[in-house]
Design a protein around this motif. Sequence first.
Motif, PDB file in Angstrom:
ATOM      1  N   MET A   1       0.839  -1.206   0.000  1.00  0.00           N
ATOM      2  CA  MET A   1       0.000   0.000   0.000  1.00  0.00           C
ATOM      3  C   MET A   1       0.871   1.253   0.000  1.00  0.00           C
ATOM      4  N   HIS A   2       1.972   1.216   0.748  1.00  0.00           N
ATOM      5  CA  HIS A   2       2.917   2.342   0.744  1.00  0.00           C
ATOM      6  C   HIS A   2       3.480   2.550  -0.660  1.00  0.00           C
ATOM      7  N   ILE A   3       3.873   1.447  -1.287  1.00  0.00           N
ATOM      8  CA  ILE A   3       4.467   1.532  -2.622  1.00  0.00           C
ATOM      9  C   ILE A   3       3.452   2.070  -3.634  1.00  0.00           C
ATOM     10  N   SER A   4       2.215   1.592  -3.561  1.00  0.00           N
ATOM     11  CA  SER A   4       1.200   2.068  -4.508  1.00  0.00           C
ATOM     12  C   SER A   4       0.881   3.538  -4.278  1.00  0.00           C
ATOM     13  N   ALA A   5       0.871   3.976  -3.028  1.00  0.00           N
ATOM     14  CA  ALA A   5       0.607   5.393  -2.745  1.00  0.00           C
ATOM     15  C   ALA A   5       1.728   6.268  -3.286  1.00  0.00           C
ATOM     16  N   ILE A   6       2.963   5.846  -3.082  1.00  0.00           N
ATOM     17  CA  ILE A   6       4.106   6.630  -3.575  1.00  0.00           C
ATOM     18  C   ILE A   6       4.131   6.643  -5.100  1.00  0.00           C
ATOM     19  N   ALA A   7       3.871   5.496  -5.725  1.00  0.00           N
ATOM     20  CA  ALA A   7       3.864   5.435  -7.192  1.00  0.00           C
ATOM     21  C   ALA A   7       2.769   6.328  -7.773  1.00  0.00           C
ATOM     22  N   ALA A   8       1.576   6.270  -7.197  1.00  0.00           N
ATOM     23  CA  ALA A   8       0.481   7.120  -7.686  1.00  0.00           C
ATOM     24  C   ALA A   8       0.812   8.588  -7.487  1.00  0.00           C
ATOM     25  N   LEU A   9       1.395   8.910  -6.356  1.00  0.00           N
ATOM     26  CA  LEU A   9       1.765  10.294  -6.067  1.00  0.00           C
ATOM     27  C   LEU A   9       2.788  10.819  -7.067  1.00  0.00           C
ATOM     28  N   LEU A  10       3.823  10.034  -7.326  1.00  0.00           N
ATOM     29  CA  LEU A  10       4.865  10.469  -8.264  1.00  0.00           C
ATOM     30  C   LEU A  10       4.349  10.567  -9.694  1.00  0.00           C
ATOM     31  N   CYS A  11       3.656   9.523 -10.156  1.00  0.00           N
ATOM     32  CA  CYS A  11       3.177   9.518 -11.547  1.00  0.00           C
ATOM     33  C   CYS A  11       2.152  10.623 -11.782  1.00  0.00           C
ATOM     34  N   CYS A  12       1.181  10.725 -10.896  1.00  0.00           N
ATOM     35  CA  CYS A  12       0.170  11.773 -11.070  1.00  0.00           C
ATOM     36  C   CYS A  12       0.794  13.161 -10.957  1.00  0.00           C
ATOM     37  N   GLY A  13       1.808  13.292 -10.105  1.00  0.00           N
ATOM     38  CA  GLY A  13       2.507  14.573  -9.996  1.00  0.00           C
ATOM     39  C   GLY A  13       3.211  14.956 -11.284  1.00  0.00           C
ATOM     40  N   ILE A  14       3.867  13.989 -11.903  1.00  0.00           N
ATOM     41  CA  ILE A  14       4.564  14.262 -13.171  1.00  0.00           C
ATOM     42  C   ILE A  14       3.559  14.597 -14.273  1.00  0.00           C
ATOM     43  N   PHE A  15       2.473  13.813 -14.363  1.00  0.00           N
ATOM     44  CA  PHE A  15       1.466  14.079 -15.391  1.00  0.00           C
ATOM     45  C   PHE A  15       0.796  15.429 -15.173  1.00  0.00           C
ATOM     46  N   THR A  16       0.533  15.777 -13.922  1.00  0.00           N
ATOM     47  CA  THR A  16      -0.084  17.064 -13.617  1.00  0.00           C
ATOM     48  C   THR A  16       0.846  18.213 -13.982  1.00  0.00           C
ATOM     49  N   PHE A  17       2.125  18.074 -13.641  1.00  0.00           N
ATOM     50  CA  PHE A  17       3.095  19.113 -13.977  1.00  0.00           C
ATOM     51  C   PHE A  17       3.182  19.313 -15.484  1.00  0.00           C
ATOM     52  N   THR A  18       3.230  18.217 -16.228  1.00  0.00           N
ATOM     53  CA  THR A  18       3.334  18.295 -17.687  1.00  0.00           C
ATOM     54  C   THR A  18       2.095  18.955 -18.285  1.00  0.00           C
ATOM     55  N   ALA A  19       0.916  18.507 -17.871  1.00  0.00           N
ATOM     56  CA  ALA A  19      -0.322  19.057 -18.420  1.00  0.00           C
ATOM     57  C   ALA A  19      -0.503  20.513 -18.019  1.00  0.00           C
ATOM     58  N   THR A  20      -0.149  20.853 -16.794  1.00  0.00           N
ATOM     59  CA  THR A  20      -0.275  22.242 -16.340  1.00  0.00           C
ATOM     60  C   THR A  20       0.669  23.145 -17.123  1.00  0.00           C
TER      61      THR A  20
END
Length: 141
Positions: A77-96
């Motif tokens: 669960m820790h790993i999935s939370a960190i992976a989602a946080l990093l990936c969504c952060g990168i995608f959000t930064f790119t789209a923004t």
Amino acid sequence: MSMTSPGRSRATDLDEKTFRFYGRFTGWLVLALLLSYLGLQLPLPWRLLAVVAGLLGVVGGVILLVQCFRKKLPVMMHISAIAALLCCGIFTFTATSQVIFWQATVDFEECRASALTERSMDRCLLDYEDGMMSSIPGLGR
């Protein structure tokens, strides 16, 4: 205060309802991750979907990570939370970034659609970079 015996795992201490809830929560994070990635592939007005889904994924990832530490959830669960946080952060930064430079991105998409050779694609990319730089006060030409 209950202590876990050495023969029992932490997973047996958590009830099935908790696992089910955070499993569903992780599923929603995966959906936000997929939507933010797919939103990046769409043309510009629809690319705002990537920003919204990415922000939801970042917020959800933070919430899940905090709950992982509070409730001592399993390592996956820790790993999935960190992976989602990093990936969504990168995608959000790119789209923004693409939304901030809206006009330059629109021009780049139009140029890329009409480009036939690699040289014309390189020219589109250079024009895109120039368009972004010219929209920043103090850096523009």
